[in-house]
Motif scaffolding. Structure first.
Motif, PDB file in Angstrom:
ATOM      1  N   VAL A   1     -14.325  -9.249  -9.133  1.00 33.72           N
ATOM      2  CA  VAL A   1     -13.572  -8.215  -9.862  1.00 33.72           C
ATOM      3  C   VAL A   1     -12.614  -7.779  -8.567  1.00 33.72           C
ATOM      4  N   LEU A   2     -13.147  -7.356  -7.516  1.00 31.84           N
ATOM      5  CA  LEU A   2     -12.361  -6.751  -6.414  1.00 31.84           C
ATOM      6  C   LEU A   2     -11.097  -7.586  -5.844  1.00 31.84           C
ATOM      7  N   ILE A   3     -11.765  -9.029  -5.763  1.00 31.02           N
ATOM      8  CA  ILE A   3     -10.624 -10.056  -5.268  1.00 31.02           C
ATOM      9  C   ILE A   3      -9.710 -10.005  -6.411  1.00 31.02           C
ATOM     10  N   ALA A   4      -9.899  -9.901  -7.679  1.00 30.30           N
ATOM     11  CA  ALA A   4      -8.730 -10.055  -8.635  1.00 30.30           C
ATOM     12  C   ALA A   4      -7.862  -8.828  -8.657  1.00 30.30           C
ATOM     13  N   ALA A   5      -8.345  -7.704  -8.299  1.00 33.77           N
ATOM     14  CA  ALA A   5      -7.838  -6.429  -8.151  1.00 33.77           C
ATOM     15  C   ALA A   5      -6.690  -6.404  -6.913  1.00 33.77           C
ATOM     16  N   LEU A   6      -7.255  -7.049  -5.917  1.00 36.03           N
ATOM     17  CA  LEU A   6      -6.439  -7.245  -4.825  1.00 36.03           C
ATOM     18  C   LEU A   6      -5.144  -7.896  -4.919  1.00 36.03           C
ATOM     19  N   VAL A   7      -5.408  -9.050  -5.816  1.00 34.85           N
ATOM     20  CA  VAL A   7      -4.436 -10.292  -5.909  1.00 34.85           C
ATOM     21  C   VAL A   7      -3.223  -9.444  -7.042  1.00 34.85           C
ATOM     22  N   TRP A   8      -3.846  -8.679  -7.791  1.00 32.75           N
ATOM     23  CA  TRP A   8      -2.824  -7.810  -8.744  1.00 32.75           C
ATOM     24  C   TRP A   8      -2.178  -7.069  -8.041  1.00 32.75           C
ATOM     25  N   LEU A   9      -2.699  -6.241  -7.237  1.00 33.44           N
ATOM     26  CA  LEU A   9      -1.838  -5.159  -6.359  1.00 33.44           C
ATOM     27  C   LEU A   9      -0.881  -5.976  -5.477  1.00 33.44           C
ATOM     28  N   LEU A  10      -1.151  -7.285  -4.846  1.00 36.45           N
ATOM     29  CA  LEU A  10      -0.295  -7.455  -4.377  1.00 36.45           C
ATOM     30  C   LEU A  10       1.252  -8.107  -5.117  1.00 36.45           C
ATOM     31  N   ILE A  11       0.916  -8.801  -6.370  1.00 37.67           N
ATOM     32  CA  ILE A  11       1.948  -9.236  -7.250  1.00 37.67           C
ATOM     33  C   ILE A  11       2.750  -8.082  -8.090  1.00 37.67           C
ATOM     34  N   ALA A  12       1.892  -7.257  -8.287  1.00 38.22           N
ATOM     35  CA  ALA A  12       2.566  -6.073  -9.397  1.00 38.22           C
ATOM     36  C   ALA A  12       3.423  -4.968  -8.408  1.00 38.22           C
ATOM     37  N   GLN A  13       2.665  -4.734  -7.510  1.00 40.26           N
ATOM     38  CA  GLN A  13       3.227  -3.492  -6.572  1.00 40.26           C
ATOM     39  C   GLN A  13       3.544  -2.363  -7.408  1.00 40.26           C
ATOM     40  N   PRO A  14       2.568  -1.703  -7.822  1.00 39.77           N
ATOM     41  CA  PRO A  14       2.894  -0.343  -8.625  1.00 39.77           C
ATOM     42  C   PRO A  14       3.476   0.672  -7.946  1.00 39.77           C
ATOM     43  N   TRP A  15       3.382   0.752  -6.643  1.00 38.13           N
ATOM     44  CA  TRP A  15       3.962   1.843  -5.878  1.00 38.13           C
ATOM     45  C   TRP A  15       5.585   1.631  -5.723  1.00 38.13           C
ATOM     46  N   ARG A  16       5.975   0.465  -6.087  1.00 44.14           N
ATOM     47  CA  ARG A  16       7.480   0.560  -6.329  1.00 44.14           C
ATOM     48  C   ARG A  16       8.104   1.266  -7.385  1.00 44.14           C
ATOM     49  N   GLY A  17       7.465   1.109  -8.754  1.00 41.87           N
ATOM     50  CA  GLY A  17       7.905   1.717  -9.810  1.00 41.87           C
ATOM     51  C   GLY A  17       7.746   3.307  -9.775  1.00 41.87           C
ATOM     52  N   ALA A  18       6.866   3.800  -8.907  1.00 41.17           N
ATOM     53  CA  ALA A  18       6.897   5.265  -8.708  1.00 41.17           C
ATOM     54  C   ALA A  18       7.906   5.749  -7.931  1.00 41.17           C
ATOM     55  N   ALA A  19       8.283   4.875  -6.759  1.00 42.08           N
ATOM     56  CA  ALA A  19       9.311   5.134  -6.101  1.00 42.08           C
ATOM     57  C   ALA A  19      10.670   5.249  -6.943  1.00 42.08           C
ATOM     58  N   ASP A  20      10.911   4.254  -7.747  1.00 41.87           N
ATOM     59  CA  ASP A  20      12.254   4.070  -8.624  1.00 41.87           C
ATOM     60  C   ASP A  20      12.265   5.229  -9.603  1.00 41.87           C
ATOM     61  N   ALA A  21      11.073   5.746  -9.992  1.00 42.86           N
ATOM     62  CA  ALA A  21      11.037   6.849 -11.051  1.00 42.86           C
ATOM     63  C   ALA A  21      11.594   8.230 -10.457  1.00 42.86           C
ATOM     64  N   GLU A  22      11.505   8.486  -9.054  1.00 42.32           N
ATOM     65  CA  GLU A  22      12.208   9.545  -8.684  1.00 42.32           C
ATOM     66  C   GLU A  22      13.433   9.881  -8.708  1.00 42.32           C
ATOM     67  N   PRO A  23      13.782  11.110  -9.298  1.00 40.29           N
ATOM     68  CA  PRO A  23      15.287  11.291  -9.402  1.00 40.29           C
ATOM     69  C   PRO A  23      16.173  11.593  -8.174  1.00 40.29           C
ATOM     70  N   ALA A  24      17.163  11.135  -8.097  1.00 39.12           N
ATOM     71  CA  ALA A  24      18.190  11.193  -7.014  1.00 39.12           C
ATOM     72  C   ALA A  24      18.568  12.453  -6.640  1.00 39.12           C
ATOM     73  N   ALA A  25      18.896  12.794  -5.488  1.00 39.55           N
ATOM     74  CA  ALA A  25      19.169  14.008  -5.163  1.00 39.55           C
ATOM     75  C   ALA A  25      20.493  14.514  -5.913  1.00 39.55           C
ATOM     76  N   ASN A  26      21.524  13.690  -6.134  1.00 42.10           N
ATOM     77  CA  ASN A  26      22.605  14.080  -6.796  1.00 42.10           C
ATOM     78  C   ASN A  26      22.975  13.074  -7.879  1.00 42.10           C
ATOM     79  N   PRO A  27      22.192  13.194  -9.082  1.00 42.26           N
ATOM     80  CA  PRO A  27      22.522  11.748  -9.698  1.00 42.26           C
ATOM     81  C   PRO A  27      23.893  11.958 -10.635  1.00 42.26           C
ATOM     82  N   SER A  28      24.309  10.742 -10.757  1.00 35.54           N
ATOM     83  CA  SER A  28      25.699  10.825 -11.590  1.00 35.54           C
ATOM     84  C   SER A  28      25.635  10.479 -12.843  1.00 35.54           C
ATOM     85  N   PRO A  29      26.165  10.905 -13.672  1.00 38.09           N
ATOM     86  CA  PRO A  29      26.114  10.770 -15.324  1.00 38.09           C
ATOM     87  C   PRO A  29      26.191   9.409 -15.689  1.00 38.09           C
TER      88      PRO A  29
END
Length: 227
Positions: free
Chosen positions: A28-56
């Motif tokens: 299970v641990l090995i499978a979890a490490l492999v999923w983290l390396l492939i999916a990279q869920p931390w990138r989605g969290a960064a993309d979800a952050e609002p920009a400082a001056n969002p344009s419509p």
């Protein structure tokens, strides 16, 4: 007992359970490490952050219609959408010259039975290329009936309450008098307006009707016959 190999010791069931659990946890641990390396869920969290001056973001609705002459533009003035051309001002009408108007006598019939009274009218045509004004009131209309060189009747001899009416004739316009004048088949004079008048001979007698208006006389007469 000397010379015999020792018997292998058999582990208890608890040991085997612990080993299987450790193996499952490792998988299970090995499978979890492999999923983290492939999916990279931390990138989605960064993309979800609002920009400082969002344009419509652009709208997906249909584009607005282009302003026309009947719709206000951004300046609020509908005239801004019209071409910068102005129509020529209409020509100011002047009094009709004698040669600019054609005059013609009209009658309701060409021959009249005994007791029928001729109905006389006038037709005007603006023969010029420009509009002009003319007084078509009864003060300017003259109807005359002649036979040979003898004048039998004139509409102005006993005229009552004459009036003026100035109208504008457009170039080429043709108009006729709205109400005809009646000749009662008598001889007229200013002295016999309230008395008896001689009757015009019938039996196929020929008469000529002449008209004029505003000093403009018809170029020809209209022949009629009385019976």
């Amino acid at each position: 007992m000397t010379g015999q190999s020792p018997r292998s010791r058999r582990h208890s069931p608890a040991v085997y359970r612990r080993r299987r659990l450790a193996l499952i946890l490792g998988i299970v641990l090995i499978a979890a490490l492999v999923w983290l390396l492939i999916a990279q869920p931390w990138r989605g969290a960064a993309d979800a952050e609002p920009a400082a001056n969002p344009s419509p973001s652009p709208s997906v609705t249909s584009p607005a219609p282009t302003p026309t002459a009947t719709e206000p533009t951004e300046t609020g003035n509908p005239g801004d959408a019209l071409p910068e051309e102005t129509a020529d001002a209409p020509l100011e009408a002047v009094a009709c010259a004698t040669g600019a108007v054609s005059v013609e006598p009209l009658t309701d019939k060409e021959s009249y039975a005994a007791g029928e009274s001729p109905q006389i009218s006038i037709r005007l045509t603006n023969t010029s290329a420009s509009p002009c004004t003319i007084n078509v009131g009864t003060t300017q209309q003259v109807y005359t009936v002649t036979s040979g060189g003898d004048t039998w009747w004139r509409s102005t001899d006993c005229q009552s309450e004459p009036s003026d009416m100035v109208v504008t004739l457009d170039a080429g316009q043709v108009v006729e008098s709205a109400t005809p004048v009646t000749w009662d088949r008598t001889r007229s004079s200013v002295d016999t307006c309230d008395g008896d008048r001689p009757q015009a001979p019938g039996g196929g007698a020929s008469y000529h009707v002449q008209v004029s208006i505003g000093g403009i006389t018809a170029a020809s007469t209209k022949q009629i016959f009385l019976y």
